[in-house]
Enzyme design. Structure first.
Site, short mmCIF file in Angstrom:
data_model
loop_
_atom_site.label_atom_id
_atom_site.label_comp_id
_atom_site.label_asym_id
_atom_site.label_seq_id
_atom_site.Cartn_x
_atom_site.Cartn_y
_atom_site.Cartn_z
N ASP A 54 -18.72 -25.97 -55.73
CA ASP A 54 -18.96 -26.90 -56.82
C ASP A 54 -17.66 -27.48 -57.36
OD1 ASP A 54 -21.82 -26.43 -56.89
OD2 ASP A 54 -21.32 -24.47 -57.72
N TYR A 112 -16.46 -13.70 -52.88
CA TYR A 112 -15.91 -14.54 -53.93
C TYR A 112 -15.06 -13.67 -54.85
CZ TYR A 112 -19.11 -18.39 -52.81
OH TYR A 112 -19.78 -19.41 -52.18
#
Length: 281
Positions: A54, A112
């Site tokens: 994003d 992540y």
């Protein structure tokens, strides 16, 4: 003659990009990368990433598949592409993969890392790459204990319906969070490491933000548990994009284009934030 399959291990600092995927209002990572590839003589139909990121999210390891013209090679591309890339986007490795390899569909999992400043002042070099709780209105009044944060994230480990923590645009299905750990980096800065088989849109940011909110006392623990156990909707918190890094994309050993040595010490990866830290194991 058939085009030659290739894959790229790219990195980027996401602050200047409006996400990975090409869109009407740029710049995006895909747009800039594909322009650089055209300038480097790659006339392909575009690149296919291991997954989208994003707006504002960084990537230490984003893998993309593409096709090269007959007579070209991944090694030759690696020699001529970096000079055409901006400072915020770079190349670690270019390789001809296994014939069955696909950057997205071959992936076995991802890791992540999320950086959060729980106390003290953010060091200048980290300012663009962390969530500072003192500046988040729903977190600022509270002290957040790292141990409590680790405890809450540990509750999320396992296979479950994470629909309370992702956008409805992502399919609702079981996903497995394999591990979630909290690591101290010093000076009040902490790193949250989440490893899983797959992640839905905003899943990491909602998990991290809602765990922080629960640790701060702004969300009752029973609501956090219910969201994990049954997918019950909660007034969670989506953590800021700036703190998030797509750290690693994993592939089955028989398909992995990258060597263990490259994964441990990626060639061409910039020193300093946001890519510090030992490789995920």
């Amino acid at each position: 003659m058939k085009r030659i399959p290739a894959c790229l291990w790219s990195w980027y600092r996401g602050g200047t990009f409006r996400g990975f995927q090409r869109q009407a209002e740029g710049p995006t990572v895909q747009e800039v990368l594909e322009r650089a590839l055209r300038e480097a003589g790659v006339a392909s139909g575009g690149v296919m990433p291991a997954g989208r990121t994003d707006r504002g999210v960084h990537a230490r390891m984003q893998v993309v598949s593409l096709r090269l013209q007959p007579g070209d090679s991944a090694e030759a591309l690696a020699a001529r592409l970096p000079a055409r890339l901006p400072p915020e986007l770079g190349l670690c490795v270019a390789r001809r993969p296994h014939p069955s390899f696909h950057s997205q569909w071959s992936a076995a999992g991802k890791t992540y890392r999320y950086r959060v400043q729980l106390a003290g002042k953010v060091a200048p070099e980290w300012l663009p790459y962390v969530l500072e709780v003192a500046r988040e209105p729903r977190l600022a009044p509270y002290d957040i204990a790292p141990g409590r944060l680790a405890e809450l994230l540990g509750m999320a480990v396992g296979q479950r319906d994470f629909s309370a923590f992702h956008e409805s645009s992502s399919p609702r299905k079981p996903r497995t969070l394999e591990s979630a750990t909290v690591k101290e980096l010093g000076g009040g800065l902490f790193e949250l490491i989440l490893r899983g088989d797959a992640f839905a849109r905003y899943q990491v940011r909602y998990l991290v933000g809602s765990a922080l909110l629960t640790a701060a006392g702004g969300l009752p623990e029973e609501r956090w548990r219910a969201a994990l156990e049954s997918g019950e909707a909660i007034p969670g918190l989506k953590a800021a994009a700036a703190g998030l890094v797509l750290w690693e994309v994993r592939y089955p050993p028989e398909l992995d284009p990258f060597t263990p040595a490259e994964r441990a010490a990626p060639p061409g990866l910039p020193e300093g934030p946001p890519f510090l830290g030992a490789p995920e194991g």
